[in-house]
Design an enzyme around this catalytic site. Structure first.
Site, PDB file in Angstrom:
ATOM      1  N   ASN A 155      28.474  -3.823 -20.385  1.00  0.00           N
ATOM      2  CA  ASN A 155      28.016  -5.016 -19.650  1.00  0.00           C
ATOM      3  C   ASN A 155      28.711  -5.173 -18.306  1.00  0.00           C
ATOM      4  O   ASN A 155      28.063  -5.402 -17.291  1.00  0.00           O
ATOM      5  CB  ASN A 155      28.216  -6.272 -20.513  1.00  0.00           C
ATOM      6  CG  ASN A 155      27.358  -6.248 -21.767  1.00  0.00           C
ATOM      7  OD1 ASN A 155      26.514  -5.364 -21.921  1.00  0.00           O
ATOM      8  ND2 ASN A 155      27.570  -7.202 -22.661  1.00  0.00           N
ATOM      9  N   HIS A 193      -4.294 -19.515  15.387  1.00  0.00           N
ATOM     10  CA  HIS A 193      -5.514 -19.633  14.568  1.00  0.00           C
ATOM     11  C   HIS A 193      -6.445 -18.435  14.770  1.00  0.00           C
ATOM     12  O   HIS A 193      -7.646 -18.548  14.593  1.00  0.00           O
ATOM     13  CB  HIS A 193      -6.286 -20.922  14.885  1.00  0.00           C
ATOM     14  CG  HIS A 193      -5.426 -22.149  14.897  1.00  0.00           C
ATOM     15  ND1 HIS A 193      -5.242 -22.945  13.788  1.00  0.00           N
ATOM     16  CD2 HIS A 193      -4.677 -22.706  15.891  1.00  0.00           C
ATOM     17  CE1 HIS A 193      -4.429 -23.951  14.105  1.00  0.00           C
ATOM     18  NE2 HIS A 193      -4.058 -23.822  15.371  1.00  0.00           N
ATOM     19  N   SER A 213     -13.305   8.509   6.348  1.00  0.00           N
ATOM     20  CA  SER A 213     -14.164   8.118   5.229  1.00  0.00           C
ATOM     21  C   SER A 213     -14.817   9.359   4.663  1.00  0.00           C
ATOM     22  O   SER A 213     -15.147  10.284   5.397  1.00  0.00           O
ATOM     23  CB  SER A 213     -15.224   7.143   5.731  1.00  0.00           C
ATOM     24  OG  SER A 213     -16.324   7.136   4.856  1.00  0.00           O
ATOM     25  N   LYS A 233     -15.624   7.220  10.991  1.00  0.00           N
ATOM     26  CA  LYS A 233     -14.561   6.274  10.678  1.00  0.00           C
ATOM     27  C   LYS A 233     -13.157   6.818  10.892  1.00  0.00           C
ATOM     28  O   LYS A 233     -12.872   7.972  10.622  1.00  0.00           O
ATOM     29  CB  LYS A 233     -14.673   5.833   9.214  1.00  0.00           C
ATOM     30  CG  LYS A 233     -15.922   5.043   8.934  1.00  0.00           C
ATOM     31  CD  LYS A 233     -15.736   3.575   9.218  1.00  0.00           C
ATOM     32  CE  LYS A 233     -14.984   2.956   8.060  1.00  0.00           C
ATOM     33  NZ  LYS A 233     -14.773   1.548   8.246  1.00  0.00           N
ATOM     34  N   ASN A 272      -9.704   4.951   9.722  1.00  0.00           N
ATOM     35  CA  ASN A 272      -9.228   3.723   9.074  1.00  0.00           C
ATOM     36  C   ASN A 272      -7.702   3.579   9.176  1.00  0.00           C
ATOM     37  O   ASN A 272      -6.976   4.560   9.018  1.00  0.00           O
ATOM     38  CB  ASN A 272      -9.640   3.718   7.596  1.00  0.00           C
ATOM     39  CG  ASN A 272     -11.146   3.729   7.435  1.00  0.00           C
ATOM     40  OD1 ASN A 272     -11.868   3.131   8.232  1.00  0.00           O
ATOM     41  ND2 ASN A 272     -11.624   4.428   6.416  1.00  0.00           N
ATOM     42  N   GLU A 281      -2.885  -0.923   6.066  1.00  0.00           N
ATOM     43  CA  GLU A 281      -3.441  -1.634   4.909  1.00  0.00           C
ATOM     44  C   GLU A 281      -2.514  -1.484   3.703  1.00  0.00           C
ATOM     45  O   GLU A 281      -2.286  -2.428   2.947  1.00  0.00           O
ATOM     46  CB  GLU A 281      -4.833  -1.100   4.587  1.00  0.00           C
ATOM     47  CG  GLU A 281      -5.830  -1.427   5.683  1.00  0.00           C
ATOM     48  CD  GLU A 281      -7.142  -0.684   5.520  1.00  0.00           C
ATOM     49  OE1 GLU A 281      -8.166  -1.332   5.425  1.00  0.00           O
ATOM     50  OE2 GLU A 281      -7.134   0.559   5.474  1.00  0.00           O
TER      51      GLU A 281
HETATM   52  N1  ARG Z   1      21.422  -0.069 -20.243  1.00  0.00           N
HETATM   53  C1  ARG Z   1      21.934  -1.378 -20.401  1.00  0.00           C
HETATM   54  C2  ARG Z   1      21.361  -2.319 -19.324  1.00  0.00           C
HETATM   55  O1  ARG Z   1      21.022  -1.864 -18.307  1.00  0.00           O
HETATM   56  C3  ARG Z   1      23.434  -1.363 -20.266  1.00  0.00           C
HETATM   57  C4  ARG Z   1      24.076  -2.532 -20.901  1.00  0.00           C
HETATM   58  C5  ARG Z   1      23.924  -2.435 -22.373  1.00  0.00           C
HETATM   59  N2  ARG Z   1      24.658  -3.423 -23.039  1.00  0.00           N
HETATM   60  C6  ARG Z   1      24.447  -3.757 -24.321  1.00  0.00           C
HETATM   61  N3  ARG Z   1      25.172  -4.686 -24.813  1.00  0.00           N
HETATM   62  N4  ARG Z   1      23.540  -3.168 -25.044  1.00  0.00           N
HETATM   63  O2  ARG Z   1      21.245  -3.493 -19.520  1.00  0.00           O
END
Ligand code: ARG
Length: 492
Positions: free
Chosen positions: A139, A185, A312, A318, A320, A325
């Site tokens: 994390n 406008h 086209s 054409k 384009n 776009e």
């Molecule tokens: N691949 C996971 C993500 O991008 C990494 C973190 C995973 N953490 C966990 N507690 N499973 O979120």
């Protein structure tokens, strides 16, 4: 009847086709995962392909490796691993990095993500790597990778935005003095130089650059040490890691995130980054729209390079403006990515939830598409040619200087509201008699207002009209020249 029978066989076939594959897919394999100890069965194959992220987060590898090097360096610094173990881990990480660059690392979806793929490849090379994940969670690891990514990506985008500004400047220097009608406008309003119109986009891109600088600065806080959500009991040194990774302020003091839960849960940065990209999109989309209009036969102010147009398959005549776009289309996609991120984060309880893995595809897509789009902006502008004859014809419309005539009356003591009315009446007379505004008879216009002297029609001189616009930011030739000099210096 036949249709219904056919439908049933099709459905049956699909069911027959899917049933066995589904059955095998829920058979578990032995767990390869790092958390295998707690589990008696590994994930189903379907779950593996559903939950893997390495197919899109492998691109984080350089940042992941840098983060692991800094983290292991810190672990050695505080004595949680030995200097020898640290060295082995660093050598191993370099080797893994080389394998990745050479395309020799086999990414394994069973290992879920970039973090576990790298860790496992490393552990195969260096047994000491079993200690690398000490006081770290994926994390805070992924939060670190992404912050490093954002800092890098913002610098890349800044470079591309500067390229786009340079392409605008080049066109402005080539044909910028040509006058065209400016619009409100989408109705002809007042004359401007092409350079002034193009420089409007240079301003927008400049603000986009400033926005990415803010995003990069917001990214500049080190998450490592937040752990899964509640830090660690081990005696780590977060400031040491932050310094190693360059998460420092202007004076070189380390910047570490201040709340472990916020660190792993928040996705503000993702939203900010996607917002900045979406705004770039809004800007290049408006530029593209101007180019589309200008390149149409109806306007004819510009001809776009063949290399960024298509033809086209049916209509031989054409040409384009597809690049433009598509630029408009990409802007929609960038807004979609932003919406995805806002929606993704809004209902989640603290802290990390696996939903958050879905934060990466929209971010990477916004980055890739913005980078490519800006390159296409450059390509389309380079080799575009302003069609002077068509511009001259359009800007010759005397009605474009009606406001200047009102200003003339103001200078002759008439209140602006009255002046506006007088010129309006002249416009009506011009229209009903089929006479160009500047060719009305002086005797006739003096009946509308006596303040219109013999020289009233001198107002209808484009050069004179431009030269009178002397204030900062106005389209007078001196001001435009000054702005161009400023941009040349800024973009050198
Ligand atoms: N691949 C996971 C993500 O991008 C990494 C973190 C995973 N953490 C966990 N507690 N499973 O979120």
């Amino acid at each position: 009847m036949i249709l219904r029978r056919e439908l049933r066989t099709v459905i049956f076939r699909i069911a027959r086709y899917e049933a066995p594959s589904y059955a095998t897919s829920i058979i578990a394999k032995k767990s390869q995962a790092t958390w295998g100890g707690r589990f008696s069965a590994g994930p189903a194959e379907l779950m593996l392909s559903f939950s893997e992220s390495v197919s899109f987060d492998a691109r984080l590898a350089p940042f992941d490796i840098a983060g692991s090097k800094a983290h292991s360096g810190m672990l050695a610094h505080v004595g949680l691993i030995t200097a020898k173990e640290c060295k082995a881990i660093h050598t191993g990480l370099d080797k893994v990095g080389e394998m990745i660059t050479a395309g020799k690392l086999r990414w394994n979806t069973a290992l879920e993500d970039v973090h576990m793929n790298i860790e496992q490849a490393l552990t195969k090379l260096e047994p000491a790597a079993a200690k690398l994940h000490t006081a770290r969670s994926r994390n805070d690891q992924v939060a670190t990778d992404m912050r490093l990514f954002f800092k890098w990506a913002c610098a890349q985008l800044d470079g591309r935005l500067a390229d786009a500004q340079r392409a605008l400047l080049a066109l402005a220097e080539q044909d910028g003095h040509v006058m065209i009608p400016g619009y409100t406008h989408l109705q002809r309003a007042q004359p401007v130089q092409v350079a002034h119109h193009l420089a409007a986009y240079m301003e927008m891109f400049e603000r986009d650059r400033a926005r990415f600088a803010v995003v990069a600065d917001n990214a500049n806080w080190c998450p490592l040490g937040a752990g899964a959500l509640a830090g660690t009991t081990l005696p780590i040194d977060r400031e040491f890691t932050a310094k190693t990774l360059g998460f420092v302020d202007r004076r070189g003091r380390p910047r570490v995130t201040q709340n472990s839960m916020d660190t792993v849960a928040d996705r503000d940065l993702f939203v900010e980054f996607a917002t900045a990209c979406a705004l770039v999109g809004t800007h290049f989309s408006r530029l593209a729209e101007d180019l589309i209009l200008w390149s149409s036969s109806e306007f004819g102010y510009i001809s776009l390079p063949d290399t960024f147009c298509t033809g086209s398959s049916l209509m031989p005549q054409k040409k384009n403006p597809d690049s433009c776009e598509l630029l408009r289309g990409k802007a929609a996609r960038l807004q979609g990515n932003l919406t995805t991120l806002l929606t993704l984060a809004k209902g989640l309880p603290l802290t990390y939830n696996r939903d958050l893995q879905e934060d990466k595809p929209p971010v990477f897509d916004s980055f890739d598409q913005t980078m490519m789009s800006l390159a296409v902006v450059v390509g389309t502008l380079t080799g575009a040619e302003i069609r002077r004859d068509r511009c001259a014809a359009a800007v010759a419309d005397p009605a474009l200087l009606a406001t200047d005539l009102a200003d003339y009356l103001v200078e002759h003591g008439v209140a602006f509201r009255d002046a506006h009315h007088v010129v309006g009446a002249m416009g009506k007379l011009a229209e009903t008699t089929g006479t160009p505004l500047n060719e009305l008879a002086t005797a006739d216009v003096q009946k509308i207002h006596p303040a219109l002297g013999e020289d009233w029609a001198d107002v209808f001189n484009l050069e004179r009209a431009a030269a009178r616009r002397v204030g900062t930011g106005m389209p007078g030739p001196k001001q435009v020249k000054r702005q161009m000099a400023r941009w040349r210096k800024r973009l050198a």
